[in-house]
Write a protein that holds these residues in place. Structure first.
Motif, PDB file in Angstrom:
ATOM      1  N   GLN A  40      48.749  47.354  31.803  1.00  0.00           N
ATOM      2  CA  GLN A  40      49.041  46.973  33.173  1.00  0.00           C
ATOM      3  C   GLN A  40      49.641  48.433  33.965  1.00  0.00           C
ATOM      4  OE1 GLN A  40      50.164  42.432  33.661  1.00  0.00           O
ATOM      5  NE2 GLN A  40      50.069  42.873  31.213  1.00  0.00           N
TER       6      GLN A  40
ATOM      7  N   SER B 102      50.546  46.811  37.205  1.00  0.00           N
ATOM      8  CA  SER B 102      49.253  46.666  38.037  1.00  0.00           C
ATOM      9  C   SER B 102      48.660  45.318  37.365  1.00  0.00           C
ATOM     10  CB  SER B 102      48.408  47.673  38.304  1.00  0.00           C
ATOM     11  OG  SER B 102      48.182  48.144  37.051  1.00  0.00           O
ATOM     12  N   SER B 103      47.515  44.799  38.262  1.00  0.00           N
ATOM     13  CA  SER B 103      46.601  43.864  37.528  1.00  0.00           C
ATOM     14  C   SER B 103      45.744  44.436  36.270  1.00  0.00           C
ATOM     15  CB  SER B 103      45.818  42.788  38.416  1.00  0.00           C
ATOM     16  OG  SER B 103      45.164  44.057  39.364  1.00  0.00           O
ATOM     17  N   ILE B 104      45.379  43.553  35.487  1.00  0.00           N
ATOM     18  CA  ILE B 104      44.441  44.074  34.398  1.00  0.00           C
ATOM     19  C   ILE B 104      43.369  44.285  34.818  1.00  0.00           C
ATOM     20  CG2 ILE B 104      43.532  43.096  32.141  1.00  0.00           C
ATOM     21  CD1 ILE B 104      46.445  41.462  32.077  1.00  0.00           C
TER      22      ILE B 104
ATOM     23  N   PRO C  48      49.042  39.000  30.092  1.00  0.00           N
ATOM     24  CA  PRO C  48      49.593  38.734  31.150  1.00  0.00           C
ATOM     25  C   PRO C  48      51.255  38.530  30.969  1.00  0.00           C
ATOM     26  CG  PRO C  48      47.546  37.543  31.246  1.00  0.00           C
ATOM     27  CD  PRO C  48      47.749  38.115  29.838  1.00  0.00           C
TER      28      PRO C  48
ATOM     29  N   ARG D 169      54.191  41.877  30.965  1.00  0.00           N
ATOM     30  CA  ARG D 169      54.712  42.790  32.284  1.00  0.00           C
ATOM     31  C   ARG D 169      56.125  43.638  32.120  1.00  0.00           C
ATOM     32  NH1 ARG D 169      51.207  41.874  36.380  1.00  0.00           N
ATOM     33  NH2 ARG D 169      52.396  41.991  38.151  1.00  0.00           N
TER      34      ARG D 169
END
Ligand SMILES: Cc1cc2nc3c(=O)[nH]c(=O)nc-3n(C[C@H](O)[C@H](O)[C@H](O)COP(=O)(O)OP(=O)(O)OC[C@H]3O[C@@H](n4cnc5c(N)ncnc54)[C@H](O)[C@@H]3O)c2cc1C
Length: 394
Positions: A93, A241-243, A372, A375
């Motif tokens: 991420q 950031s998003s995966i 998720p 992070r």
């Protein structure tokens, strides 16, 4: 065992797991930090070279340990395995941390001659001739075996940064080159953690007295730094950031199955096993340890798909043409996390499109569910471990 003390085939890894099971509960929690020296690391599993390449998966290891001990007795071992997941999810991420680190290594190498004595200090740190007894012994062990105990890695990195005053990036890069379990996430981020860059302002300072006691008096290092000067010029930590979203394999498309050192047991997963595989290829590894693991992975894949054409080692640029020649519509591989393999494949993604071939990646449930929660700090993942383990079995 084929190679040193560190399994590099799936069957050796399963055997090691089985042998280590009795030690993975309360004994592991009590003894895991005992650093007894080269060839004596009996209180830890030494599964990292296999886990890093997923000759055996995190889930298989954790399931076996839980079946033997239950979560409360095996909590320590299980959470160590989740540290591996945490670092991978965290880096996934924040891919720019990997890019910035690589650029910083290049800069630091170029600057080795800019400061008087720096190149000499760097060379003696690599060779293990600094005069600091524990550091030199660990450097030599690393050079000879490719392995260091986790606690020794922490002391080694700390002495490198704070006592020898060498750039952390060069320490991370030189360890990565030598480790049998070299992992872009675990290695880079552990070095950042020791340097005080992961948890803002919190560095790990090696202590001579503690080293003496933890090694049963084998070492008595003199002159260790007493304060940790956190590197000021290092890149700041970006927000997560998003995966990365990868295309999943199409279950009905003729497939070139691609093996990489990121996951050498993905053919055990039902979804992958059911693919109509017409050709099998692998991306060359970085060293003899990768080669041994890849040979084992290839042999197993050829057993799963006995009619597939075995293309052997291909360079990334050769993949699309090989897939087309074998009549395939897609290349299917395990998800490529941030690191050298993903970087080598990145330029290929557009090229395979031009050949009318889809480049697809299978993301394991283990990563999909855990990442998720990676992070922020490790605790965010740790508190989810019981729920994640339950979800795995639903
Ligand atoms: C500076 C530094 C660099 C490191 N570089 C790497 C690396 O490149 N590759 C790598 O796999 N590990 C790395 N580690 C983590 C750890 O040292 C090794 O995973 C561990 O020593 C492997 O030995 P083992 O398999 O006997 O571990 P065990 O104690 O038996 O643990 C079981 C498994 O849990 C995982 N694990 C245990 N401790 C950690 C940890 N602190 N962080 C992440 N995963 C962990 C590993 O997959 C390991 O195989 C590094 C740690 C430090 C401090």
């Amino acid at each position: 065992m084929a190679d040193f003390d560190f399994p590099l085939t799936r069957s050796d890894a399963l055997q090691r797991l089985n042998d280590f099971l009795p030690h993975a509960g309360a004994a592991y929690a009590r003894l895991r930090n005992k650093e007894q020296g080269q060839g004596q690391h009996v209180h830890v599993s030494r599964l990292s070279a296999a886990l890093r390449r997923r000759l055996i998966s995190e889930q298989e290891v954790v399931d076996a340990v839980l079946a033997r001990h239950g979560l409360s007795a095996a909590e320590k071992f299980v959470s160590e395995v989740f540290w591996r997941t945490y670092w991978k999810g965290w880096l996934e991420q924040r891919p720019t941390v990997w890019e910035d680190y690589n650029a910083a290594v290049e800069r630091a190498l170029e600057q080795l001659d800019a400061l008087s004595g720096l190149r000499k200090r760097y060379a003696s740190a690599i060779a293990g001739s600094t005069g600091i007894d524990c550091f030199d012994a660990w450097a030599r062990e690393l050079n000879e075996t490719g392995y260091l105990h986790n606690w020794a890695r922490m002391q080694f990195a700390s002495i490198w940064i704070f006592t020898l005053g060498l750039p952390w990036e060069l320490g991370a890069a030189s360890m990565f080159e030598r480790l049998i379990d070299a992992d872009p996430a675990s290695n880079t981020l552990s070095w950042r953690w020791v340097a005080g860059l992961h948890t803002a302002g919190k560095a790990y300072l090696a202590d001579a007295e503690r080293i003496r006691s933890m090694t049963d008096g084998r070492f008595s290092p003199a002159g260790l730094a007493r304060t940790a000067r956190i590197p000021a010029d290092s890149v700041r930590t970006p927000s997560p950031s998003s995966i990365r979203l990868a295309s999943s394999p199409d279950p009905s498309a003729a497939t070139l199955f691609l093996l990489t050192t990121e996951d050498l047991s993905v053919e055990q997963v039902g979804t992958m096993r059911a693919l109509p595989v017409k050709a099998i290829a692998f991306l060359r590894g970085r060293n003899k340890w990768d080669d041994a693991a890849l040979a084992d992975g290839l042999a197993r894949a050829a057993q799963v798909w006995p009619d597939a054409e075995v293309c052997g080692a291909l360079a990334p640029g050769e993949l699309a043409a090989a897939a087309k020649a074998a009549g395939c519509k897609q290349i299917a591989t395990a998800f490529l996390p941030v690191g050298p393999v993903a970087s080598s494949i990145a330029p290929l993604r557009a090229e395979v499109d031009r050949f009318g071939i889809a480049f697809t990646e299978y993301l394991r449930d283990w990563d999909r569910m855990a990442w998720p929660h990676c992070r922020k700090g490790f605790f965010g993942l740790k508190e989810k471990i019981p729920a994640l383990l339950q979800a795995e079995h639903r």
